[in-house]
Enzyme design. Sequence first.
Site, PDB file in Angstrom:
ATOM      1  N   ALA A 160       0.831  -1.207   0.000  1.00 44.30           N
ATOM      2  CA  ALA A 160       0.000   0.000   0.000  1.00 44.30           C
ATOM      3  C   ALA A 160       0.865   1.257   0.000  1.00 44.30           C
ATOM      4  CB  ALA A 160      -0.943  -0.011   1.202  1.00 44.30           C
ATOM      5  N   TYR A 161       1.914   1.239   0.786  1.00 41.79           N
ATOM      6  CA  TYR A 161       2.832   2.383   0.847  1.00 41.79           C
ATOM      7  C   TYR A 161       3.496   2.602  -0.513  1.00 41.79           C
ATOM      8  CZ  TYR A 161       6.991   5.048   2.337  1.00 41.79           C
ATOM      9  OH  TYR A 161       7.980   5.981   2.473  1.00 41.79           O
ATOM     10  N   ALA A 162       3.985   1.517  -1.121  1.00 49.49           N
ATOM     11  CA  ALA A 162       4.627   1.633  -2.433  1.00 49.49           C
ATOM     12  C   ALA A 162       3.653   2.154  -3.481  1.00 49.49           C
ATOM     13  CB  ALA A 162       5.205   0.285  -2.855  1.00 49.49           C
TER      14      ALA A 162
END
Length: 242
Positions: A160-162
């Site tokens: 999700a962060y990426a």
Amino acid sequence: MDPGASFAGKVALVTGVGQPGQIGAAVAQALGEAGAQVVIASRHQEVLAARVRELEARGIGAALAAGDLGDAAAARAAVAAAEQHFGGLDVLVNTAGGLTSYGPFLESDVSALDREVASNLRTVFAMSQAAIPAMRRRGGGAIVNFASIAVRQPQPNLAAYAAAKGGVAALTRALAREFSQDRIRVNAIAPEAVRTDTNVRDMGAAARFVEMADLVRTILWLASDTAATVTGHVLPLLAAPD
């Protein structure tokens, strides 16, 4: 910092100054020491007030803008503060953001993506949309965003962060293309972990980090007139070798 990277007569707005890690505060101080008048912004008003006092004690013209910068009205108010206090806006550095979700992809709820987008992409979008008209009024400007090395070197448990940081990278390139005729440059950095107190605590002192001085030096170069032909880049910053 490159000794040619002077910001005399420039007005800079730095987001995320109230967050842990001190990256925003270090960038704001460096811009001020290079000659800029600085507006610092985040949702943490008490922290911002203390930072303004610290900057003013160093002889730096400073003002604050408190609010949720992912909200379009708050973003516009932050830019308006720069124009009201200092007469315009030349530089925007979007340091606001950070990792909010960590874990296996198949065990993640879709709300993890919502949190990462809110933390890492929404503010960049809203602040850029607010800042660009002000930069047009000045005849140009520079925006520096924070992506992540996770965009180029994916790691487990950071999907999700990426994805959100990948959005920052894509937005950076899109805005660089759209506003090049306005002499507005848009770039991003994509660092590995930066040496902050939080990262040292979480990762251990023996981990490899990007040093704060190197991070700040790169940001100031991208924001300065010495990088006048540089736009649309997402620049990796790698930790120094052991």
